[in-house]
Motif scaffolding. Structure first.
Motif, PDB file in Angstrom:
ATOM      1  N   ALA A  17      41.877  38.813  44.219  1.00 43.55           N
ATOM      2  CA  ALA A  17      42.037  40.269  44.080  1.00 43.55           C
ATOM      3  C   ALA A  17      41.397  40.802  42.799  1.00 43.55           C
ATOM      4  CB  ALA A  17      43.507  40.651  44.165  1.00 43.55           C
ATOM      5  N   PRO A  18      41.611  40.182  41.630  1.00 45.38           N
ATOM      6  CA  PRO A  18      40.911  40.674  40.438  1.00 45.38           C
ATOM      7  C   PRO A  18      39.384  40.587  40.554  1.00 45.38           C
ATOM      8  CG  PRO A  18      42.710  39.255  39.790  1.00 45.38           C
ATOM      9  CD  PRO A  18      42.593  39.153  41.289  1.00 45.38           C
ATOM     10  N   GLU A  19      38.902  39.574  41.255  1.00 40.12           N
ATOM     11  CA  GLU A  19      37.451  39.466  41.465  1.00 40.12           C
ATOM     12  C   GLU A  19      36.953  40.623  42.312  1.00 40.12           C
ATOM     13  OE1 GLU A  19      33.714  38.481  43.323  1.00 40.12           O
ATOM     14  OE2 GLU A  19      35.603  38.536  44.407  1.00 40.12           O
ATOM     15  N   SER A  22      36.982  43.788  40.134  1.00 44.12           N
ATOM     16  CA  SER A  22      35.875  43.795  39.187  1.00 44.12           C
ATOM     17  C   SER A  22      34.552  44.092  39.880  1.00 44.12           C
ATOM     18  CB  SER A  22      35.795  42.463  38.436  1.00 44.12           C
ATOM     19  OG  SER A  22      35.339  41.419  39.273  1.00 44.12           O
ATOM     20  N   PHE A  23      34.387  43.628  41.105  1.00 47.62           N
ATOM     21  CA  PHE A  23      33.172  43.917  41.868  1.00 47.62           C
ATOM     22  C   PHE A  23      33.065  45.422  42.134  1.00 47.62           C
ATOM     23  CE2 PHE A  23      30.571  42.274  45.767  1.00 47.62           C
ATOM     24  CZ  PHE A  23      29.446  42.929  45.291  1.00 47.62           C
ATOM     25  N   LEU A  24      34.167  46.028  42.574  1.00 48.20           N
ATOM     26  CA  LEU A  24      34.169  47.468  42.831  1.00 48.20           C
ATOM     27  C   LEU A  24      33.914  48.270  41.556  1.00 48.20           C
ATOM     28  CD1 LEU A  24      37.126  47.719  45.358  1.00 48.20           C
ATOM     29  CD2 LEU A  24      34.682  47.919  45.845  1.00 48.20           C
ATOM     30  N   LEU A  25      34.533  47.846  40.457  1.00 45.23           N
ATOM     31  CA  LEU A  25      34.298  48.531  39.182  1.00 45.23           C
ATOM     32  C   LEU A  25      32.846  48.377  38.723  1.00 45.23           C
ATOM     33  CD1 LEU A  25      37.581  47.754  37.223  1.00 45.23           C
ATOM     34  CD2 LEU A  25      36.837  49.956  38.155  1.00 45.23           C
ATOM     35  N   MET A  46      29.766  41.086  32.805  1.00 47.57           N
ATOM     36  CA  MET A  46      30.279  39.838  32.217  1.00 47.57           C
ATOM     37  C   MET A  46      31.657  39.497  32.789  1.00 47.57           C
ATOM     38  SD  MET A  46      29.954  37.352  29.979  1.00 47.57           S
ATOM     39  CE  MET A  46      28.936  37.790  28.620  1.00 47.57           C
ATOM     40  N   ILE A  47      32.520  40.489  32.857  1.00 45.99           N
ATOM     41  CA  ILE A  47      33.868  40.263  33.400  1.00 45.99           C
ATOM     42  C   ILE A  47      33.780  39.810  34.859  1.00 45.99           C
ATOM     43  CG2 ILE A  47      36.022  41.412  34.044  1.00 45.99           C
ATOM     44  CD1 ILE A  47      35.559  43.215  31.543  1.00 45.99           C
ATOM     45  N   HIS A  48      32.995  40.524  35.645  1.00 48.38           N
ATOM     46  CA  HIS A  48      32.862  40.155  37.053  1.00 48.38           C
ATOM     47  C   HIS A  48      32.235  38.767  37.200  1.00 48.38           C
ATOM     48  CE1 HIS A  48      32.220  40.259  41.307  1.00 48.38           C
ATOM     49  NE2 HIS A  48      30.920  40.085  41.131  1.00 48.38           N
ATOM     50  N   GLY A  49      31.252  38.467  36.369  1.00 51.87           N
ATOM     51  CA  GLY A  49      30.608  37.148  36.442  1.00 51.87           C
ATOM     52  C   GLY A  49      31.579  36.015  36.188  1.00 51.87           C
ATOM     53  N   VAL A  50      32.423  36.177  35.189  1.00 54.47           N
ATOM     54  CA  VAL A  50      33.423  35.150  34.868  1.00 54.47           C
ATOM     55  C   VAL A  50      34.404  34.993  36.034  1.00 54.47           C
ATOM     56  CG1 VAL A  50      35.378  34.615  33.365  1.00 54.47           C
ATOM     57  CG2 VAL A  50      33.216  35.354  32.376  1.00 54.47           C
ATOM     58  N   LEU A  51      34.879  36.125  36.564  1.00 47.90           N
ATOM     59  CA  LEU A  51      35.821  36.055  37.681  1.00 47.90           C
ATOM     60  C   LEU A  51      35.178  35.456  38.932  1.00 47.90           C
ATOM     61  CD1 LEU A  51      37.718  39.427  37.235  1.00 47.90           C
ATOM     62  CD2 LEU A  51      38.643  37.125  36.941  1.00 47.90           C
ATOM     63  N   PHE A  52      33.905  35.762  39.160  1.00 47.44           N
ATOM     64  CA  PHE A  52      33.222  35.194  40.323  1.00 47.44           C
ATOM     65  C   PHE A  52      33.050  33.682  40.169  1.00 47.44           C
ATOM     66  CE2 PHE A  52      29.374  33.928  42.648  1.00 47.44           C
ATOM     67  CZ  PHE A  52      29.780  34.258  43.931  1.00 47.44           C
ATOM     68  N   VAL A  53      32.685  33.238  38.984  1.00 49.97           N
ATOM     69  CA  VAL A  53      32.542  31.789  38.750  1.00 49.97           C
ATOM     70  C   VAL A  53      33.884  31.093  38.935  1.00 49.97           C
ATOM     71  CG1 VAL A  53      32.067  30.048  36.973  1.00 49.97           C
ATOM     72  CG2 VAL A  53      30.484  31.952  37.298  1.00 49.97           C
ATOM     73  N   LEU A  54      34.961  31.697  38.428  1.00 46.03           N
ATOM     74  CA  LEU A  54      36.299  31.132  38.636  1.00 46.03           C
ATOM     75  C   LEU A  54      36.638  31.066  40.124  1.00 46.03           C
ATOM     76  CD1 LEU A  54      38.428  32.752  35.790  1.00 46.03           C
ATOM     77  CD2 LEU A  54      37.835  30.340  36.057  1.00 46.03           C
ATOM     78  N   PHE A  87      40.223  41.136  48.640  1.00 46.23           N
ATOM     79  CA  PHE A  87      41.542  41.608  49.086  1.00 46.23           C
ATOM     80  C   PHE A  87      41.935  40.948  50.405  1.00 46.23           C
ATOM     81  CE2 PHE A  87      39.887  45.410  46.728  1.00 46.23           C
ATOM     82  CZ  PHE A  87      40.692  45.240  45.626  1.00 46.23           C
ATOM     83  N   PHE A  88      40.973  40.808  51.308  1.00 46.09           N
ATOM     84  CA  PHE A  88      41.241  40.147  52.590  1.00 46.09           C
ATOM     85  C   PHE A  88      41.495  38.654  52.388  1.00 46.09           C
ATOM     86  CE2 PHE A  88      38.707  43.882  53.794  1.00 46.09           C
ATOM     87  CZ  PHE A  88      39.605  44.490  54.651  1.00 46.09           C
ATOM     88  N   ALA A  89      40.757  38.040  51.469  1.00 50.71           N
ATOM     89  CA  ALA A  89      40.964  36.618  51.178  1.00 50.71           C
ATOM     90  C   ALA A  89      42.368  36.393  50.623  1.00 50.71           C
ATOM     91  CB  ALA A  89      39.918  36.114  50.188  1.00 50.71           C
ATOM     92  N   GLU A  90      42.801  37.276  49.725  1.00 47.81           N
ATOM     93  CA  GLU A  90      44.128  37.145  49.135  1.00 47.81           C
ATOM     94  C   GLU A  90      45.209  37.213  50.196  1.00 47.81           C
ATOM     95  OE1 GLU A  90      47.889  38.035  47.402  1.00 47.81           O
ATOM     96  OE2 GLU A  90      46.785  39.482  48.595  1.00 47.81           O
TER      97      GLU A  90
END
Length: 114
Positions: A17-19, A22-25, A46-54, A87-90
């Motif tokens: 969900a945070p990923e 961050s994508f939408l933002l 940067m924030i989205h990149g970190v969350l995507f890698v996680l 959101f759907f994955a969550e």
């Protein structure tokens, strides 16, 4: 389901969900960059990149532990690259975890499903 598998699914669920947010933002920041003087794309990127890698690391761990078939694993990966897919994955991961807990309790209590 053992505790490590449940933990892997929980980690993936918690970052999905945070990923997605961050994508939408990041998309909003990209539009604002082009239409105004506001430029938050470097920080949001940067924030989205970190969350995507996680997300990808947790996805690989969950795939390894749950032994998903290729179709299920691909679905969770595709959901990570769609703007609202996280959101759907969550939601799907939450249902999967709840079903696993119910099945585990039933096995422990000796209930056989038909």
């Amino acid at each position: 389901m053992d505790i490590k598998t449940a933990s892997a699914l929980r980690r993936l669920r918690l970052v999905s969900a945070p990923e997605a947010v961050s994508f939408l933002l990041l998309l909003v920041c990209s539009v604002l960059k082009r239409t105004t003087d506001f430029n938050a794309v470097p920080a949001m990127g940067m924030i989205h990149g970190v969350l995507f890698v996680l997300y990808v690391l947790f996805w690989l761990d969950a795939w390894n532990r749950t032994k998903w078939n290729a179709k299920t694993a691909a679905l969770y990966f595709v959901l990570s690259v769609l703007p609202t897919g996280g959101f759907f994955a969550e939601r799907k991961l939450k249902r999967e975890a709840e079903a696993a807990v119910i099945a585990s309790r039933a096995r422990r209590e000796g209930v056989v499903s038909a």
